[in-house]
Scaffold this motif. Structure first.
Motif, PDB file in Angstrom:
ATOM      1  N   PRO A  20       0.655  -1.427  -0.327  1.00 40.35           N
ATOM      2  CA  PRO A  20       0.369  -0.422  -0.148  1.00 40.35           C
ATOM      3  C   PRO A  20       0.419   1.318   0.082  1.00 40.35           C
ATOM      4  CG  PRO A  20      -0.075  -0.758   1.860  1.00 40.35           C
ATOM      5  CD  PRO A  20       1.341  -1.962   1.339  1.00 40.35           C
ATOM      6  N   PHE A  21       1.883   1.068   0.048  1.00 37.66           N
ATOM      7  CA  PHE A  21       3.338   2.513  -0.082  1.00 37.66           C
ATOM      8  C   PHE A  21       2.864   3.282  -1.583  1.00 37.66           C
ATOM      9  CE2 PHE A  21       5.053  -1.494   2.668  1.00 37.66           C
ATOM     10  CZ  PHE A  21       4.587  -0.507   3.661  1.00 37.66           C
ATOM     11  N   CYS A  22       3.001   2.438  -2.387  1.00 36.15           N
ATOM     12  CA  CYS A  22       3.023   3.442  -4.009  1.00 36.15           C
ATOM     13  C   CYS A  22       2.272   2.586  -4.532  1.00 36.15           C
ATOM     14  CB  CYS A  22       4.315   3.945  -3.863  1.00 36.15           C
ATOM     15  SG  CYS A  22       5.767   2.668  -3.921  1.00 36.15           S
ATOM     16  N   LYS A  23       2.042   3.605  -5.755  1.00 36.25           N
ATOM     17  CA  LYS A  23       1.396   2.608  -7.079  1.00 36.25           C
ATOM     18  C   LYS A  23       1.334   3.152  -8.210  1.00 36.25           C
ATOM     19  CE  LYS A  23      -2.170  -0.320  -8.744  1.00 36.25           C
ATOM     20  NZ  LYS A  23      -3.705  -0.981  -8.456  1.00 36.25           N
ATOM     21  N   THR A  24       1.506   2.975  -9.332  1.00 32.52           N
ATOM     22  CA  THR A  24       1.854   3.433 -11.124  1.00 32.52           C
ATOM     23  C   THR A  24       1.046   2.066 -11.480  1.00 32.52           C
ATOM     24  OG1 THR A  24       3.564   2.456 -11.787  1.00 32.52           O
ATOM     25  CG2 THR A  24       3.648   4.940 -10.109  1.00 32.52           C
ATOM     26  N   PHE A 101      15.033  10.946  -4.257  1.00 32.27           N
ATOM     27  CA  PHE A 101      12.865  10.276  -4.200  1.00 32.27           C
ATOM     28  C   PHE A 101      12.466  11.127  -3.559  1.00 32.27           C
ATOM     29  CE2 PHE A 101      16.755   6.250  -3.832  1.00 32.27           C
ATOM     30  CZ  PHE A 101      15.987   6.088  -5.252  1.00 32.27           C
ATOM     31  N   ASN A 102      12.687  12.531  -2.698  1.00 33.81           N
ATOM     32  CA  ASN A 102      11.317  13.234  -2.115  1.00 33.81           C
ATOM     33  C   ASN A 102      10.919  13.748  -3.134  1.00 33.81           C
ATOM     34  OD1 ASN A 102       9.348  14.714  -0.459  1.00 33.81           O
ATOM     35  ND2 ASN A 102      11.553  16.232   0.585  1.00 33.81           N
ATOM     36  N   ARG A 103       9.876  13.216  -3.875  1.00 35.71           N
ATOM     37  CA  ARG A 103       9.439  13.699  -5.469  1.00 35.71           C
ATOM     38  C   ARG A 103       8.088  13.148  -4.711  1.00 35.71           C
ATOM     39  NH1 ARG A 103      14.163  13.807  -9.574  1.00 35.71           N
ATOM     40  NH2 ARG A 103      15.515  14.031  -8.821  1.00 35.71           N
ATOM     41  N   GLY A 104       7.187  14.601  -5.244  1.00 37.42           N
ATOM     42  CA  GLY A 104       5.859  14.115  -6.064  1.00 37.42           C
ATOM     43  C   GLY A 104       5.748  12.850  -6.762  1.00 37.42           C
ATOM     44  N   ASN A 105       5.897  12.302  -7.761  1.00 37.00           N
ATOM     45  CA  ASN A 105       6.200  11.170  -8.666  1.00 37.00           C
ATOM     46  C   ASN A 105       6.797  10.071  -8.508  1.00 37.00           C
ATOM     47  OD1 ASN A 105       3.340  12.299  -9.666  1.00 37.00           O
ATOM     48  ND2 ASN A 105       4.433  13.324 -10.912  1.00 37.00           N
ATOM     49  N   LEU A 106       6.882   8.830  -8.772  1.00 37.43           N
ATOM     50  CA  LEU A 106       7.562   7.606  -8.640  1.00 37.43           C
ATOM     51  C   LEU A 106       9.317   8.101  -9.794  1.00 37.43           C
ATOM     52  CD1 LEU A 106       5.564   6.920  -6.952  1.00 37.43           C
ATOM     53  CD2 LEU A 106       5.433   4.246  -7.227  1.00 37.43           C
ATOM     54  N   TYR A 107       8.385   7.891 -11.049  1.00 42.32           N
ATOM     55  CA  TYR A 107       8.916   8.550 -12.172  1.00 42.32           C
ATOM     56  C   TYR A 107       8.149   9.609 -13.014  1.00 42.32           C
ATOM     57  CZ  TYR A 107       8.193   3.083 -10.845  1.00 42.32           C
ATOM     58  OH  TYR A 107       7.749   1.869 -10.244  1.00 42.32           O
ATOM     59  N   GLY A 108       9.723   9.712 -14.151  1.00 41.89           N
ATOM     60  CA  GLY A 108       9.273  10.416 -15.591  1.00 41.89           C
ATOM     61  C   GLY A 108      10.269  11.952 -15.154  1.00 41.89           C
ATOM     62  N   TYR A 109      11.135  11.187 -14.305  1.00 41.68           N
ATOM     63  CA  TYR A 109      12.093  12.251 -14.455  1.00 41.68           C
ATOM     64  C   TYR A 109      13.255  12.130 -15.392  1.00 41.68           C
ATOM     65  CZ  TYR A 109       9.423  13.576 -10.639  1.00 41.68           C
ATOM     66  OH  TYR A 109       8.702  13.776  -9.658  1.00 41.68           O
ATOM     67  N   MET A 110      13.547  13.586 -15.757  1.00 46.17           N
ATOM     68  CA  MET A 110      14.875  13.192 -16.715  1.00 46.17           C
ATOM     69  C   MET A 110      15.986  12.186 -16.246  1.00 46.17           C
ATOM     70  SD  MET A 110      16.652  17.254 -16.629  1.00 46.17           S
ATOM     71  CE  MET A 110      17.968  16.030 -18.177  1.00 46.17           C
ATOM     72  N   ASP A 111      16.526  13.093 -14.687  1.00 40.04           N
ATOM     73  CA  ASP A 111      18.197  12.320 -14.175  1.00 40.04           C
ATOM     74  C   ASP A 111      17.172  10.348 -13.943  1.00 40.04           C
ATOM     75  OD1 ASP A 111      16.323  12.542 -11.876  1.00 40.04           O
ATOM     76  OD2 ASP A 111      17.605  13.316 -10.692  1.00 40.04           O
TER      77      ASP A 111
END
Ligand code: GLC
Length: 590
Positions: A20-24, A101-111
């Protein structure tokens, strides 16, 4: 420990998302339920995840801070905090680095390449701090694909890393973690040898998944059919030759679903609960769904549902092609999902064409999704490819009959309806062709209207299917055993209740299964089709038997440690975080 002193295998499950921690997507569902199922079959399980902002926000107070260390990755030296939480006999470790990791989304960043390069490096680096030295690290998709490679790298110098075996599970080969070749040293800290000998190179790019497939001791795909399909260009996104080369260590293990979470008899998200023995609640859920979606409240009209990411490989162009033909049938259509603009626009337009008969909601809404699974009659999933697919299993569990294309896990879980012997648990078509799809939709709608008894029995067969994780967990244990040479140590007694009793008494609940060398990983794993409902055997009695078999009383949740420290408190320690260099990891897949 068994009588011979063998201890259960220790498995560290590395994943970039887990319910239940995070999901895409489906990976999170698998990571959220498989480890506990394997633990119940006798392995010691731990899961390791990045500590994303949303986990920190929601679970921060339950996390126990363990320690921190620094992780060297190429020229960077970055802080890594280690947190822990125990749940359902599984220990969850969270790796903290705010910068990554302290970001709004799990993925989708250029790095993303650098972020998950760090994650994989940190998993290996933090092993000594976990008080859990694993026999196997089970990696999932490209985000943890560097782990087998780093283990090989470190294993050259240190025996203890050499001893750790690895499993790489492919949930979707479309996402491979591809980056420009110039990044190997700078981003991942890997020697050029990895590039020069081709291990991590594919078509001129660094390809992390390829590297992991070559380096892992075992490779699994999430269904037996998908494991076969991956050897062919149509499905493999350029990796077919690698998959064929590694066929000797490749197997397909079918995913399951969390049978407790997805239970129409207990689901709190649906309007009315129901069982196979009494489907009246399902009729109420249908009325509720029609109200929620603004459809005509017609109890007799079948509802055909789509709950899906609105992307091309889900086969939505087939629906588009024959949309009007579908709507000519006496049927209502509901769609829930989000994704590509062209599909979102199409379904919004479609809703306007057939008000009261077709309704769409763009977005992801768990409660609405469950209302659809419960309230619909037919569930359409015409995927071009589908590694496993969980929705068709959830739909079946809720007595909603699937209509699927025969690919990957859809082929392994849905068996075509055969009127002559009253068998099968859904409708299927083989060729990726809208005419073929329309043909089976017509069949399904026809059966619903003209042969309600047959349709009812078909529904019950769906509900009786065993989609639990138990068998798949056993298959993973066989694979772990095969690569480590360690016998599988099973919990005492096959009867789950006896196991619970032992645990309550505080006895170690394990026994040795066999000291035989492990069998090679099995290719089986197809969900069992329930026997056709037998007229002599009252259905309710048969179901009670089955349910009793499946039900496992839950152990009381382990208490969170007293001294829990919210992640935020440790921020000061993160001073050492390396300055991040912006990289052009623009080929990251996710
Ligand atoms: C991916 C696949 C899906 C599978 C899931 C879990 O999302 O696309 O088919 O069910 O992973 O393994």
């Amino acid at each position: 420990m068994s009588e011979k002193g063998e201890t259960a295998m220790k498995i560290l499950y590395a994943t970039s998302e887990a319910v239940p921690f995070c999901k895409t997507g489906g990976l999170a569902d698998v990571s959220g339920s498989l480890p506990a199922a394997i633990a119940a079959e006798g392995a010691q399980m731990a899961v390791v995840l990045p500590l994303y902002r949303r986990i920190r926000d929601q679970f921060g107070s339950q996390l126990e801070y363990l320690c921190y260390d620094y992780v060297n990755l190429a020229w960077r030296r970055s802080y890594c905090g280690l947190f822990r939480l125990v749940r359902d006999k599984v220990t969850y470790y969270f790796l903290d680095n705010e910068q990554y990791f302290n970001r709004g989304n799990l993925y989708g960043y250029m790095d993303d390449g650098e972020r998950f390069g760090f994650f994989s490096r940190a998993v290996v680096r933090m092993l000594p701090h976990m008080a859990f030295w694993p026999d196997v690290i089970h990696c999932n998709d490209w985000q943890s694909a560097l782990i087998p490679i780093y283990l090989k790298d470190d294993g050259v110098r240190e025996e203890r890393y050499r001893a750790v075996r690895t499993v790489m599970t492919i949930h979707n080969i479309e996402y491979q973690g591809r980056f420009g070749p110039e990044v190997t040293g700078d981003l991942f800290g890997l020697d050029s040898g990895w590039v020069n000998d081709g291990t991590i190179m594919m078509d001129g790019d660094v390809n992390l998944l390829k590297g992991a497939i070559l380096c892992a001791d075992a490779v699994t795909a999430v269904s037996p059919s998908y494991a076969e399909e991956l050897k062919y260009a149509y499905f493999a996104h350029g990796m077919e030759s690698v998959m064929r080369r590694c066929a000797y260590k490749l197997s397909g293990v079918l995913n399951g679903i969390d049978m407790k979470r997805y239970d129409p008899a207990a689901d709190p998200l649906i309007a009315k609960n129901y069982t196979a023995a009494d489907l009246s609640g399902k009729a109420a859920d249908k009325a509720e769904l029609q109200r929620l979606m603004g459809l005509r409240e017609e109890p007799d009209t079948p509802i055909l549902a789509v709950v899906s990411r609105l992307v091309a490989h889900k086969g939505l162009d087939l629906i588009r092609e024959v949309f009007h033909d579908i709507m000519e049938l006496p049927v209502q259509l509901v769609v829930l999902g989000q994704g590509d603009e062209k599909f979102e626009e199409f379904f919004s337009w479609a809703q306007g064409q057939y008000p009261g008969r077709m309704a769409v909601r763009l977005g992801y809404d768990e409660a609405l999704a469950m209302n659809i699974y419960a309230g619909a009659d037919l569930f359409l999933m015409p995927s071009r490819s589908e590694p496993c697919g969980l929705s068709q299993m959830i739909a079946m569990r809720y007595g909603t009959v699937p209509i699927v294309r025969e690919t990957g896990g859809l082929k392994d879980t849905v068996h075509p309806y055969e009127a002559w012997r009253d068998a099968g648990n859904g409708f299927t078509f083989a060729a990726y062709n809208s005419g073929d799809m329309l043909f089976v939709i017509r069949q399904a709608v026809g059966l619903y209207w003209d042969y309600p008894d047959h349709f009812h029995r078909l529904r019950l067969r769906c509900m009786e299917g065993d989609f639990s994780w138990r068998r798949s967990a056993g298959e993973y244990l066989r694979i772990y055993s095969g690569i480590t040479g360690k016998p599988r140590v099973k919990p005492a007694g096959e009867d789950p209740e006896s196991r619970i009793g032992e645990e309550a008494l505080g006895k170690p609940a394990v026994q040795e299964e066999s000291a035989q060398p492990a069998e090679p990983a099995l290719q089986e794993g197809t969900a069992q089709l329930a026997e056709p409902a037998h007229p002599e055997k009252p259905l309710a009695a048969a179901l009670v038997e089955r349910v009793t078999e499946q039900v496992r009383t839950e152990k009381p949740a382990l208490k969170a440690p007293e001294d829990t420290k919210p992640a935020e408190k440790k921020t000061a320690k993160r001073k050492g975080s390396a300055d991040k260099k912006e990289t052009s990891a623009d080929k990251a897949d996710k």
